[in-house]
Write a protein that holds these residues in place. Structure first.
Motif, PDB file in Angstrom:
ATOM      1  N   LEU A  29      -5.551  -3.661  -2.691  1.00 53.89           N
ATOM      2  CA  LEU A  29      -4.416  -3.100  -3.429  1.00 53.89           C
ATOM      3  C   LEU A  29      -4.815  -2.838  -4.873  1.00 53.89           C
ATOM      4  O   LEU A  29      -5.652  -3.557  -5.422  1.00 53.89           O
ATOM      5  CB  LEU A  29      -3.230  -4.076  -3.400  1.00 53.89           C
TER       6      LEU A  29
ATOM      7  N   GLY B 182       0.820  -1.203   0.000  1.00 52.69           N
ATOM      8  CA  GLY B 182       0.000   0.000   0.000  1.00 52.69           C
ATOM      9  C   GLY B 182       0.856   1.255   0.000  1.00 52.69           C
ATOM     10  O   GLY B 182       0.559   2.229  -0.709  1.00 52.69           O
ATOM     11  N   LEU B 183       1.923   1.249   0.771  1.00 58.01           N
ATOM     12  CA  LEU B 183       2.851   2.377   0.772  1.00 58.01           C
ATOM     13  C   LEU B 183       3.528   2.528  -0.584  1.00 58.01           C
ATOM     14  O   LEU B 183       3.737   3.647  -1.067  1.00 58.01           O
ATOM     15  CB  LEU B 183       3.900   2.182   1.868  1.00 58.01           C
TER      16      LEU B 183
ATOM     17  N   THR C  34       6.631   5.992   7.484  1.00 56.78           N
ATOM     18  CA  THR C  34       5.383   6.654   7.871  1.00 56.78           C
ATOM     19  C   THR C  34       5.502   7.576   9.073  1.00 56.78           C
ATOM     20  O   THR C  34       4.677   8.480   9.250  1.00 56.78           O
ATOM     21  CB  THR C  34       4.306   5.610   8.190  1.00 56.78           C
TER      22      THR C  34
ATOM     23  N   ARG D 286      -0.006  -3.634  -7.896  1.00 53.88           N
ATOM     24  CA  ARG D 286       0.569  -4.050  -6.619  1.00 53.88           C
ATOM     25  C   ARG D 286       0.013  -5.406  -6.192  1.00 53.88           C
ATOM     26  O   ARG D 286       0.714  -6.210  -5.564  1.00 53.88           O
ATOM     27  CB  ARG D 286       0.285  -2.993  -5.551  1.00 53.88           C
TER      28      ARG D 286
ATOM     29  N   ALA E 137       2.189   1.646  -3.429  1.00 54.87           N
ATOM     30  CA  ALA E 137       1.164   2.174  -4.336  1.00 54.87           C
ATOM     31  C   ALA E 137       1.001   3.678  -4.166  1.00 54.87           C
ATOM     32  O   ALA E 137       0.690   4.394  -5.130  1.00 54.87           O
ATOM     33  CB  ALA E 137      -0.169   1.469  -4.080  1.00 54.87           C
ATOM     34  N   ASP E 138       1.244   4.174  -2.958  1.00 55.83           N
ATOM     35  CA  ASP E 138       1.135   5.607  -2.690  1.00 55.83           C
ATOM     36  C   ASP E 138       2.398   6.373  -3.067  1.00 55.83           C
ATOM     37  O   ASP E 138       2.466   7.595  -2.866  1.00 55.83           O
ATOM     38  CB  ASP E 138       0.844   5.835  -1.207  1.00 55.83           C
ATOM     39  N   GLY E 139       3.409   5.655  -3.578  1.00 51.82           N
ATOM     40  CA  GLY E 139       4.661   6.303  -3.954  1.00 51.82           C
ATOM     41  C   GLY E 139       5.557   6.644  -2.786  1.00 51.82           C
ATOM     42  O   GLY E 139       6.509   7.416  -2.921  1.00 51.82           O
ATOM     43  N   LYS E 140       5.305   6.034  -1.624  1.00 55.55           N
ATOM     44  CA  LYS E 140       6.088   6.339  -0.427  1.00 55.55           C
ATOM     45  C   LYS E 140       7.195   5.331  -0.156  1.00 55.55           C
ATOM     46  O   LYS E 140       8.054   5.569   0.697  1.00 55.55           O
ATOM     47  CB  LYS E 140       5.155   6.414   0.785  1.00 55.55           C
TER      48      LYS E 140
ATOM     49  N   ARG F 224      -4.625   1.009   7.506  1.00 59.05           N
ATOM     50  CA  ARG F 224      -4.686   0.566   6.113  1.00 59.05           C
ATOM     51  C   ARG F 224      -5.471  -0.724   5.913  1.00 59.05           C
ATOM     52  O   ARG F 224      -5.922  -0.997   4.796  1.00 59.05           O
ATOM     53  CB  ARG F 224      -3.268   0.394   5.557  1.00 59.05           C
TER      54      ARG F 224
ATOM     55  N   GLU G  99      -0.319   1.538  11.470  1.00 58.05           N
ATOM     56  CA  GLU G  99      -0.450   1.415  10.011  1.00 58.05           C
ATOM     57  C   GLU G  99      -1.309   0.215   9.626  1.00 58.05           C
ATOM     58  O   GLU G  99      -2.088   0.270   8.674  1.00 58.05           O
ATOM     59  CB  GLU G  99       0.928   1.325   9.363  1.00 58.05           C
TER      60      GLU G  99
END
Length: 335
Positions: free
Chosen positions: A247, A78-79, A160, A251, A81-84, A171, A167
């Motif tokens: 997701l 998930g992170l 994060t 991902r 996918a968020d670009g993090k 999430r 988290e």
């Protein structure tokens, strides 16, 4: 003692549950099967408390062991996918000096979050001083390691600025309404209702006779195996995960891209993804999900690839043979 709720079949599974308890494969067992019909099928056998003789029941909280990894993998993806989070950047990006401190022979610049999540980092299963073999080459082969996931949990927190427990709740558990699913803090016990958890081993794996470990602090397992859940919550999570509801497609595909476990001592036909694994049974049936073995608890959570039919279950003891019980349970439903 056995009891079945919402009986619409599964006579083989009912017999398996009774036999598992009769054969002393654990004090008690509770399973839930979801196949699109409502309400889900629940089967129960044996006791939650050896002294009081109280039967097991639906809704109990239990330690899920290594199935924690599926939650951690979901958070990491998930992170990403968020670009993090870059799954292919070196771990030194977030944890400078950490791997080198404990594993000076490891090349931390070649260890990535992806290699932690699919157990190809080369890192052993424990830190030095615990009779562990030396680190292997990153990317060389599958090598199961709790260290991998505890490092992955540390990366989640570094990215994060919050705790891994927060988290997971933000999430996964929160959005899905998993009220009975959490990563306990040190000293935090099992929430009610719960079965007593019994073990034959101490934390080093030595046989010390059966004893109650319900109140043991197992926070050391953390991102590798420290979570608590229920059969119903695991169904909601597994169904959402397999069904692609947690997701985005790219991902999701990464999570279910697997590596061979051949030569690692795992069951033949098993392949590992990013927190989940697939197991191909001798009759050709392949199931997806995972399981967990931790002091006092054996947990099972697998289903068909799209999540249309799933089984989750828990035994409140750790001496009954994890793999044998796995074969019995899933064989009674999917074969």
């Amino acid at each position: 003692m056995s009891m079945v709720h919402a009986d619409h079949g599964h006579p083989r599974l009912r017999r398996v549950l009774d036999r598992l308890v009769a054969d002393d494969r654990g004090p008690g067992i509770v399973v839930e099967v979801r196949d699109g019909r409502e309400p889900p099928w629940t089967g129960i056998a044996g006791v939650a408390d050896l002294e009081a003789g109280r039967p097991r029941r639906a809704g109990e909280h239990f330690r899920i062991g290594s199935f924690t990894k599926a939650f951690v993998g979901t958070v990491a993806l998930g992170l990403a996918a968020d670009g993090k989070l870059d799954l292919d950047a070196p771990v030194t990006t977030w944890l400078p000096g950490v791997v080198e401190e404990y594993f000076p022979d490891a090349d931390a610049t070649r260890i990535t979050p992806r290699r932690l999540l699919n157990h190809t980092s080369g890192l052993p299963d424990a830190i030095p001083g615990q009779e562990t073999p030396p680190a292997g080459e990153p990317g060389e082969r599958f090598r199961y390691s709790k260290v991998n996931y505890n490092l992955a949990g540390m990366i989640v927190e570094a990215v994060t600025g919050s705790t891994l427990a927060e988290e997971i709740d933000r999430r996964v558990a929160g959005p899905l309404g998993l009220a009975g699913t959490y990563l306990p803090a040190a000293g935090e016990g099992l929430r009610d209702p719960h079965a007593r958890h019994y073990s034959q081993q101490d934390e080093t794996g030595q046989d010390v006779g059966r004893h109650d470990v319900t109140d043991a602090d197992l926070s050391w397992a953390w991102a590798a195996g420290g979570m608590v859940s229920t059969t119903a919550d695991l169904h909601l999570f597994l169904g959402a995960l397999l069904g692609g509801r947690l997701l985005p497609p790219t991902r999701q595909e990464e999570m279910f891209t697997t590596v061979s476990t051949e030569g690692s001592g795992w069951v033949p036909g098993t392949r590992y993804g990013l927190g989940v694994y697939s197991q191909r049974f001798p009759d050709g049936v392949t199931l997806w999900g995972g399981g967990g073995f931790i002091q006092g608890s054996m947990t099972y959570a697998m289903g068909e690839r799209r999540g249309t039919r799933t089984l989750t279950g828990n035994v409140n003891g750790d001496w009954g043979g994890f793999l044998e019980t796995c074969a019995d349970l899933f064989g009674a439903v999917f074969h």
